[in-house]
Design an enzyme around this catalytic site. Structure first.
Site, PDB file in Angstrom:
ATOM      1  N   TYR A 528      11.104  25.934 -16.213  1.00  0.00           N
ATOM      2  CA  TYR A 528      10.470  24.572 -16.219  1.00  0.00           C
ATOM      3  C   TYR A 528      10.749  24.021 -14.692  1.00  0.00           C
ATOM      4  O   TYR A 528       9.936  23.006 -14.568  1.00  0.00           O
ATOM      5  CB  TYR A 528      10.816  23.735 -17.297  1.00  0.00           C
ATOM      6  CG  TYR A 528      10.108  23.870 -18.438  1.00  0.00           C
ATOM      7  CD1 TYR A 528       8.656  23.409 -18.715  1.00  0.00           C
ATOM      8  CD2 TYR A 528      10.644  24.508 -19.655  1.00  0.00           C
ATOM      9  CE1 TYR A 528       8.070  23.535 -19.847  1.00  0.00           C
ATOM     10  CE2 TYR A 528       9.883  24.637 -20.818  1.00  0.00           C
ATOM     11  CZ  TYR A 528       8.564  24.090 -20.794  1.00  0.00           C
ATOM     12  OH  TYR A 528       7.885  24.254 -21.815  1.00  0.00           O
ATOM     13  N   GLU A 614      23.247  43.185 -38.432  1.00  0.00           N
ATOM     14  CA  GLU A 614      21.879  43.122 -37.737  1.00  0.00           C
ATOM     15  C   GLU A 614      21.190  41.738 -38.044  1.00  0.00           C
ATOM     16  O   GLU A 614      20.755  41.018 -37.232  1.00  0.00           O
ATOM     17  CB  GLU A 614      20.879  43.991 -38.141  1.00  0.00           C
ATOM     18  CG  GLU A 614      19.740  43.975 -37.448  1.00  0.00           C
ATOM     19  CD  GLU A 614      18.591  45.177 -37.956  1.00  0.00           C
ATOM     20  OE1 GLU A 614      17.363  44.819 -37.897  1.00  0.00           O
ATOM     21  OE2 GLU A 614      18.895  45.923 -38.822  1.00  0.00           O
ATOM     22  N   ASP A 666      19.650  47.940 -40.748  1.00  0.00           N
ATOM     23  CA  ASP A 666      18.717  48.205 -41.541  1.00  0.00           C
ATOM     24  C   ASP A 666      18.481  49.864 -41.588  1.00  0.00           C
ATOM     25  O   ASP A 666      18.563  50.390 -40.307  1.00  0.00           O
ATOM     26  CB  ASP A 666      17.166  47.528 -41.432  1.00  0.00           C
ATOM     27  CG  ASP A 666      17.224  46.283 -41.871  1.00  0.00           C
ATOM     28  OD1 ASP A 666      18.069  45.802 -42.886  1.00  0.00           O
ATOM     29  OD2 ASP A 666      16.582  45.267 -41.386  1.00  0.00           O
TER      30      ASP A 666
END
Length: 785
Positions: A528, A614, A666
């Site tokens: 910014y 995770e 996973d």
């Protein structure tokens, strides 16, 4: 004549019979449809009204067409609403024999402003509005019907908002919204529909946001919400990290997202099971069911007589302080229970509707001794916990973990290798931690090189290390990816690189200012400072990594940090900028990992290992169950793709505490990718892999082989997409995967079976199965690679 199902007085019956007699014969066949309309109109009249129709002079007119026109005139005169009379008269514009469909006729009426407003339809309960010309810029206005219960709105691509009149339909129980393709957020006034029970949307492909949490909480009766497969909203409603998920987490049934169901599945199944039970003729007990949406727990009251079952069949299953014997000797129960596991006491398992695989907690009729299904995690029941192995006592498992910690500490004490110790043919580039003065000096040195380039006649040019994929090198001895020392030119005078050269100069200037002032900013703050130049944060972030390579320092040395993302909980105490933090007292959400790792110190822990998770959902389950108290450990997660701060924090804990790191991800290619980023580094930041990678992370689960080993139900497994399979095959070609034969074996099995599963698939056996059975068994068997 429209009298079916109505109570008719003698006058009405007599008058109706006489009117039917009048229209008998050949006239009857010709004006049958007219007399049917007349009969429908007379339904609302009493006996005197029927008598006045019978005394009308139209019956004295001649037969044939005159008689038909007279009947139509009578019907017209009896219509009370002037707008309905205009609708009736509108039909006279068609020529004889002309056919028009009912829908076309209604649309013609609407085009002429008929009937006179929806307010005249006081009994209307269901309304469908749509099918307008797609060139309109706004939805046509319509009147508010307070009594309306079901409303369907069909829009088109131009519309970016819903009609505001809808907020005044306070009696709505069902709202359907379709094909408002320009809408990005559902309005906040949706919370005014306090009676709403079901909300359906489809065809709104740009939908991203739901109303604010306060508005959604006002919909206290809303129990079902359905979405189409909206990709933008799907990401925002992700149960683990989606910002929109808290807005709908209290809703019982959530349908959509390619048939993905986020609601508590077992509660709904048990509710269906209860419905089947009620229908069972052999069970004559009345139920009162209600759903507590706050706790998402199914409550009910069992009231009545179990006249077909002996009391010993329900012993231990039904607590009955109010039980008493009736005249027939059966037991009467009036008990409020918090779950419906007691359905086992009935003959439900013999019903043709019963599926034991969907209700593992319900005993079947084959249970000879009528034993109660145990909820203890150590139960060896194959129906409840398909894996027959039972975790040993925590003290025995902890001794195994103590041995693992000792082995890891001994291996960590030996000297670690570095690039300088290896005979590598290619020259590699590595960065190091620098103080503020050194960073300033290196930036000034870069600018002197630019000045020299200008004086030599080569123009304004930066020499930037190449971070392309072809310039990456995996070192098996170090088990991490490094960056080869190859540079490319970024001239200002070239059209293709002029903008990036300008951004590079601007970023170096900002970093120099930060080092002078000794302050830190986030990457968002950096973006910014010059939005028009950077245009997109990805561009400023990319050049920031280039600047770290050019200067030869870690990215944290540039005083630019990422926003907090990772969290940690468990047996850990450390200081953050002088403040002592005890991670056992951080509640269920844990302590945010500090973005500036250089200010983290005084690390203390009695943990036996570090558990790297995770996703946030698994982290919350482990934290709420106080898993770190049973098995002393430190639990941390980056909530998905690992950020720099989490990777630095994990490495710091590993090296200072000399603890083993076990990973729970996973069972899909992306879970393995995330694990490899922690262990081997990412190609994007390979220049800093020496500081960001954590060596010797062990893959604890969930592995592809666990799907069959722990008998995860088929309905909890997901089919891999073509992109998943492609990613899996690409990973099999990576050097860091080839190095570990067991990784290759697991990944090959995943690609071959084309099945994947998330950690939450273990919830099929119970929400605490992860902490009470799966992980203890894994640790007990030392089942990691």
């Amino acid at each position: 004549m429209g009298l079916k199902g109505r109570q008719s007085g003698p006058k009405t019956v007599t008058g109706g019979a006489q009117i039917c007699t009048v229209v008998e014969g050949k006239v009857r066949t010709r004006i049958l449809s007219k007399t049917t309309v007349l009969g429908n109109m007379l339904r609302c009249k009493k006996g005197d009204g029927w008598q006045s129709i019978l005394n009308n002079r139209i019956w004295d007119s001649q037969e044939g067409e005159d008689r038909i026109l007279s009947v139509l005139r009578l019907i017209f005169d009896e219509l009370k609403s002037a707008s309905l009379k205009r609708c009736f008269a509108c039909c006279s514009m068609f020529i004889k024999g002309f056919r028009i469909s009912k829908i076309d006729l209604i649309q013609l009426w609407m085009a002429h402003g008929l009937p006179g407003g929806l307010n005249s339809l006081t009994c209307l309960k269901k309304l469908d509005i749509g099918g307008f010309w797609k060139g309109l810029d706004s939805f046509p206005p319509f009147q508010v019907l307070p009594q309306l219960e079901s409303l369907s709105l069909r829009g088109w691509s131009k519309l970016k908002s819903l009609p505001k009149q809808v907020q005044h339909f306070t009696s709505l129980t069902r709202l359907s919204i379709s094909h408002f393709e320009g809408i990005e957020a559902l309005p906040e006034w949706l919370g005014n529909l306090a009676s709403l029970k079901s909300l359906y949307t489809w065809g709104c492909r740009n939908l991203m946001y739901l109303p604010i949490v306060g508005a959604m909480k006002c919909l206290t009766k809303l129990y079902s919400i359905s979405f189409d497969d909206y990709p933008l909203l799907k990401d925002n409603c992700n149960k683990d990290s989606g910002p929109e998920w808290p807005k709908i987490s209290h809703i019982s049934i959530i349908r959509g997202f390619s048939r993905s169901f986020f609601f508590p599945f077992r509660i709904i199944l048990e509710y269906q099971c209860l419905r089947w039970l009620i229908k069972d003729k052999g069970f004559k007990t009345k139920f009162q069911v209600f759903l507590n949406s706050g706790q998402q727990t199914l409550h009910f009251k069992l009231c009545g007589t179990l006249d077909k079952f002996r009391t010993d069949q329900t012993k231990g299953l039904l607590e009955s302080p109010d039980g008493m014997a009736n005249e027939t000797g059966s037991a009467t129960y009036t008990t409020e229970v918090l779950s419906i596991n007691f359905i086992a006491a009935t003959n439900l398992s013999a019903s043709r509707h019963f599926n034991p695989s969907l209700f593992p907690h319900i005993p079947t009729m084959a249970d000879k001794k009528g034993k109660r299904r145990r909820t203890d995690p150590s139960s060896d029941d194959e129906t409840h916990h398909p894996n027959k192995k039972v975790p040993k006592k925590d003290t025995i498992i902890n001794k195994t973990l103590e041995n693992l910690r000792s082995t890891t500490a001994a291996a960590s004490s030996s000297k670690s290798l570095s690039l300088a110790d290896l005979p590598i043919s290619s020259t590699c580039r590595e960065v190091r931690e620098l103080d503020h003065e050194s960073v300033q000096y290196e930036i000034e040195l870069q600018m002197l090189k630019v000045i020299k380039s200008i004086l030599d006649g080569n123009g304004f040019t930066f020499q930037v290390p190449s971070r392309a994929a072809a310039n990456q090198l995996y070192i098996p001895e170090l088990d991490r990816i490094v960056l080869k020392d190859k540079t490319s030119l970024r001239p200002y005078a070239n059209v293709s690189t002029v903008r990036k050269a300008t951004i590079t100069a601007r970023v170096l200037q900002l970093i120099h200012q930060l080092c002078l002032k000794d302050i830190h900013v986030t990457k968002r703050d950096l973006f910014y400072t010059d939005v028009k130049l950077f245009q997109d944060q990805n561009q400023s972030d990319s050049v920031l990594d280039d600047a770290a390579c050019m200067v030869g320092c870690t990215r944290s040395s540039l005083n630019v940090i990422a926003s907090e993302k990772g969290v940690v909980v468990g047996r850990l105490i450390f200081s953050d900028n002088g403040d002592m933090i005890d991670c056992t007292k951080m509640g269920m959400g844990g302590k945010a990992i500090p973005p500036n790792i250089r200010k983290v110190g005084d690390v203390q822990s009695d943990a036996l290992f570090i558990l790297l998770v995770e996703k946030d959902a698994a982290f919350i389950r482990l934290s709420e169950d106080r898993f770190y108290n049973r098995f002393p450990c430190i639990i941390l997660t980056a909530k998905g793709q690992p950020d720099v701060a989490t990777r630095l924090f994990l490495r710091k804990l590993k090296l200072e505490l000399k603890l083993p790191v076990l990973a729970l991800v996973d069972s899909d290619p992306y879970g393995l990718k995330i694990l490899s980023v922690y262990g081997c580094g990412s190609k994007n930041m390979s220049y800093d892999s020496a500081n960001l990678t954590t060596p010797d992370i062990k893959w604890l689960g969930i592995r592809p082989s666990d799907l069959d080993k722990y008998k995860i139900p088929e309905q909890c497994r997901l089919t891999m997409t073509d992109q998943d399979i492609k990613t899996g095959k690409e990973m099999l070609e990576e050097d860091f995967v080839k190095k570990n034969p067991k990784w290759v074996e697991e990944l090959t099995l995943m690609v071959k079976t084309k099945q994947k599963a998330e950690i939450q698939a273990l919830s099929a056996f119970g929400f605490q199965y992860l902490t009470q059975v799966y992980l203890p068994l894994k640790l007990q068997e030392q089942d990691w690679i």
